[in-house]
Write an enzyme that holds these catalytic residues in place. Structure first.
Site, short mmCIF file in Angstrom:
data_model
loop_
_atom_site.label_atom_id
_atom_site.label_comp_id
_atom_site.label_asym_id
_atom_site.label_seq_id
_atom_site.Cartn_x
_atom_site.Cartn_y
_atom_site.Cartn_z
CD GLU A 18 -2.38 1.45 2.74
OE1 GLU A 18 -3.74 1.83 2.61
OE2 GLU A 18 -1.58 1.13 3.51
CG ASP B 6 -8.47 2.48 4.39
OD1 ASP B 6 -8.86 1.81 5.33
OD2 ASP B 6 -6.90 1.78 4.46
C1 NOJ Z 1 -3.66 2.05 5.66
C2 NOJ Z 1 -4.76 0.69 6.18
O1 NOJ Z 1 -5.35 0.58 5.04
C3 NOJ Z 1 -5.86 2.05 7.31
O2 NOJ Z 1 -7.01 1.24 7.16
C4 NOJ Z 1 -5.09 2.36 8.45
O3 NOJ Z 1 -6.17 2.65 9.33
C5 NOJ Z 1 -4.04 3.00 8.20
N1 NOJ Z 1 -2.89 1.65 6.75
C6 NOJ Z 1 -2.71 3.05 9.49
O4 NOJ Z 1 -2.78 1.48 10.30
#
Ligand code: NOJ
Length: 551
Positions: free
Chosen positions: A255, A329
Site C-alpha cells: 500500500e 478505506d
Molecule cells: C492503511 C489501512 O488500510 C488503514 O485502514 C489504516 O487505518 C492505516 N493504514 C493505518 O494502519
C-alpha cells in the site's frame, strides 16, 4: 506452478470484523470466514487477503497490533487460524496476510518497554524526539487528526505517530527492528501463508531533517512529503526481499500512499527486486479539495480516465499494476463511480467492474462489491465507528472549518465506514451476519441486496463478476495484452483496447445514465465476451452499458 501466478490471480479482500460472525458476539471472526469459503470459491477468486487478524486493542480495527504472532481474541484462536488456512488450501485458495509494520500498537511489548526510559534496549525501536521550544518537534498533523507527535511524561520526549497516538511509528533505521519484522514474516511464511499486503509500506523511511510541512487545511502541516517514499524505503524493501520474500513463492502488494509512477517502477519492478505490485492512490484522491478527502464532489470521468490510463501505459513492460475501486478505506464503488439508485445499481455495478477487470494488472474485489453493496448513508455521527471519521468530524466542526451538516454529508460520501457495514448474506435479521448485535449498523437495504438473492438470480452482479474472473482465466489477452486508451476526450465513455499479437480486445463503458453515441463497434465483426445488456443498439451505448468485444 508458473512463477507469475500473481499476475493471473484475482484477489478477494475480507474485512474480518464485518464478514461473518460465527459465535453471536456481533463481531466477525475466523470461523465465520471458514464457513463461507465455498462462496468465494464459487465466485472464482483465487486469493483471499485478510485485513489484520492479529492481537490488537482495536483503536484502528486491528491496524494497531499488540502481538504479531497471536490472533485477535475476538476473531478466534491460532487453532481456528490453522483450520481456516488448511480449508483455504484444500480449495486451492491462497491466503494473503495484512502486514502492518510502519507502526505497532502502543500496547505492543516493544513500545511498553521503549517508553520506560531513554536507555531501555527498546528505546530506539520507535521515533523519539526532544521538544522544540517546549512544543512538538514539528507541525506535522497525523492522518487521523491532531498532531503527529505525542508527549510522554515519563521521559519528557515526543514520539511520532503518523496515525493515531495508539499507533507509534517504528524506527526502520534500526537494524534490530528490521530483523524482528523479517523474522516475524518468516514465521508466518513457514506457517503457510501465501503473501502479504503491506500497510502504508511507502511510509517506513522518514526524512531525517523532520522539517515543518505545508499547512493546507488550516490545521496542521502535511507530513506526506517527508514520510512517503523516503530516502531508504527501497533499500529496506530490497533487504526484506532478499531475507524473506525471495525465499518463498509469495504474492506481495504494497500500500503506497503518495506513490508516483517513477516510484512505482521501483517498488513493483518486474525484475522482482522489491514487491509484485503497489496500491497507488491517484484515482482515489481525484475529488479531494480544500479539506482533503472531506467533500461531496464526485470524480469527473475525464480525470479518472487520465489517471488510470497513465498508470496503465506508463508501467507497461516495466512494472505491474494492481486494480481496485474499493477496499475497507474507501466508500462503496457503485456509490462512488456508478449509480446506487434502484434503477441503475446493478447495471452500473457491472459496468464499473467491466471497466476495471479488463485492464492490465491484478484485480481486487472487496467483500460485498460482488453483490453491488452500497454506501451506508448513516444519518448521525453516533452511527460511525471509525476513528478517522469520528476525529475528523470533531476537529473540523469544532474548529468551525466545516459545519455539522456539511461534515455529515461528506461522511456519507467518503467515510471508511461505508465499506465496513456487515456483509449482507441474506434477508434474515442483521443480514445473516450475526445472531447478536452487530458492532456497526447493517445497511438497511440488505432485504434487497444480499448474497442469497444474488446467488438465486442468474443475471446478478455476482454472476457477472464470476464471468469476468472466468474470462481472465480463459483469455491471455486480458492478462498480457498491451493497453491503449480510446476516445480519450469523450465526456461519458471510458474506452480502451488491449492488444496481443494479432488479437484486439475492445472495451467501452458508458459512465453516464444517458444513452450516448458510440461508433466503436460499428461495421466490425467480433466476438462479444461480456456485456451488461442483452440487446444492443447500433451507434449508441445505453445508460451504463459496458461491452467487451474480441477481434
Ligand atoms: C492503511 C489501512 O488500510 C488503514 O485502514 C489504516 O487505518 C492505516 N493504514 C493505518 O494502519
Amino acid at each position: 506452478m508458473s512463477k507469475a501466478w500473481w499476475k493471473s490471480s484475482v484477489i478477494y479482500q475480507i474485512y474480518p470484523r464485518s464478514f461473518a460472525d460465527s459465535n453471536g458476539d456481533g463481531i466477525g471472526d475466523l470461523n465465520g470466514i471458514t464457513e463461507h469459503l465455498d462462496y468465494i470459491k464459487e465466485l472464482g477468486a483465487d486469493v483471499i487477503w485478510l485485513s489484520p487478524i492479529y492481537q490488537s486493542p482495536n483503536d484502528d480495527n486491528g491496524y494497531d497490533i499488540s502481538d504479531y504472532q497471536d490472533i485477535m481474541t475476538e476473531f478466534g484462536t491460532m487453532e481456528d487460524f490453522d483450520r481456516m488456512i488448511s480449508e483455504m488450501h484444500k480449495r486451492g485458495l491462497k491466503l494473503v496476510m495484512d502486514l502492518v509494520v510502519n507502526h505497532t500498537s502502543d500496547e505492543h511489548r516493544w513500545f511498553m518497554e521503549s517508553r520506560k526510559s531513554k536507555d531501555n534496549p527498546y528505546r530506539d525501536y520507535y521515533i523519539w524526539k526532544e521538544p522544540k521550544d517546549g512544543k512538538e518537534p514539528n507541525n506535522w498533523g497525523s492522518c487521523f487528526g491532531g498532531s503527529a507527535w505525542e508527549y510522554d511524561e515519563e521521559t519528557g520526549m515526543y514520539y511520532l505517530h503518523c496515525f493515531s497516538k495508539k499507533q507509534p511509528d517504528l524506527n526502520w533505521e534500526n537494524e534490530t527492528v528490521r530483523k524482528e519484522v523479517f523474522d516475524m514474516m518468516t514465521w508466518w511464511c513457514e506457517k503457510g501463508v501465501d503473501g502479504f499486503r503491506m500497510d502504508v509500506i511507502s511510509m517506513i523511511s522518514k526524512d531525517p531533517a523532520y522539517p515543518d510541512g505545508p499547512v493546507a487545511d488550516g490545521l496542521h502541516g502535511d507530513l506526506s512529503p517527508y514520510v512517503c517514499n523516503g530516502p531508504h524505503v527501497h533499500e529496506y524493501l530490497q533487504e526484506m526481499n532478499q531475507k524473506v520474500l525471495s525465499k518463498f513463492d509469495l504474492i506481495t502488494v504494497g500500500e503506497a500512499a503518495g506513490v508516483t509512477i517513477e516510484e512505482a517502477k521501483k517498488y513493483a519492478n518486474l525484475d522482482g527486486r522489491e514487491l509484485n505490485m503497489v496500491f497507488q492512490f491517484e484515482h482515489m484522491g481525484l475529488a479531494s479539495g480544500e479539506y482533503g478527502k472531506w467533500t461531496t464532489d464526485r470524480v469527473e470521468l475525464k480525470k479518472l480516465r487520465a489517471v488510470m490510463n497513465k498508470w496503465q501505459t506508463e508501467l507497461e513492460g516495466v512494472a505491474w499494476n494492481s486494480l481496485y475501486w474499493d477496499n475497507h478505506d474507501q466508500p462503496r464503488a457503485v456509490s462512488r463511480f456508478g449509480n446506487d439508485g434502484p434503477m441503475y445499481r446493478e447495471v452500473s455495478a457491472k459496468m464499473i467492474a467491466t471497466c476495471l477487470h479488463m485492464m492490465k494488472g491484478t484485480p481486487y474485489i472487496y467483500q460485498g462489491e460482488e453483490i453491488g453493496m452500497t454506501n451506508a448513508y448513516f444519518k448521525t455521527i453516533d452511527d460511525y465507528r471509525d476513528i478517522e471519521a469520528i476525529n475528523a468530524y470533531k476537529e473540523y466542526t469544532e474548529s468551525g472549518l466545516i459545519n455539522e451538516e456539511d461534515m455529515l454529508n461528506d461522511l456519507k460520501m467518503v467515510s471508511r465506514d461505508n465499506a465496513r457495514t456487515p456483509m449482507q448474506w441474506d434477508d434474515s435479521p442483521n443480514a445473516g451476519f450475526t445472531t447478536g448485535t452487530p458492532w456497526i449498523k447493517v445497511n438497511p437495504n440488505y432485504m434487497m441486496i444480499n448474497a442469497k438473492q444474488a446467488l438465486a438470480d442468474k443475471d446478478s452482479v455476482f454472476y457477472y463478476y464470476q464471468k469476468l474472473i472466468a474470462l481472465r482465466k480463459q483469455y491471455e489477452i486480458i492478462i498480457e495484452g498491451v493497453f491503449e486508451g480510446l476516445l480519450n476526450d469523450d465526456e461519458n465513455i471510458y474506452a480502451y483496447q488491449r492488444v496481443l499479437g494479432d488479437q484486439k480486445l475492445v472495451v467501452a463503458c458508458n459512465f453516464s445514465e444517458k444513452e450516448v453515441p458510440c461508433t466503436l463497434f460499428d461495421g466490425k465483426e467480433g466476438q462479444e465476451l461480456i456485456s451488461n445488456y442483452k440487446f444492443h443498439k447500433d451507434g449508441v451505448l445505453k445508460p451504463y452499458e459496458a461491452r467487451v468485444i474480441l477481434y
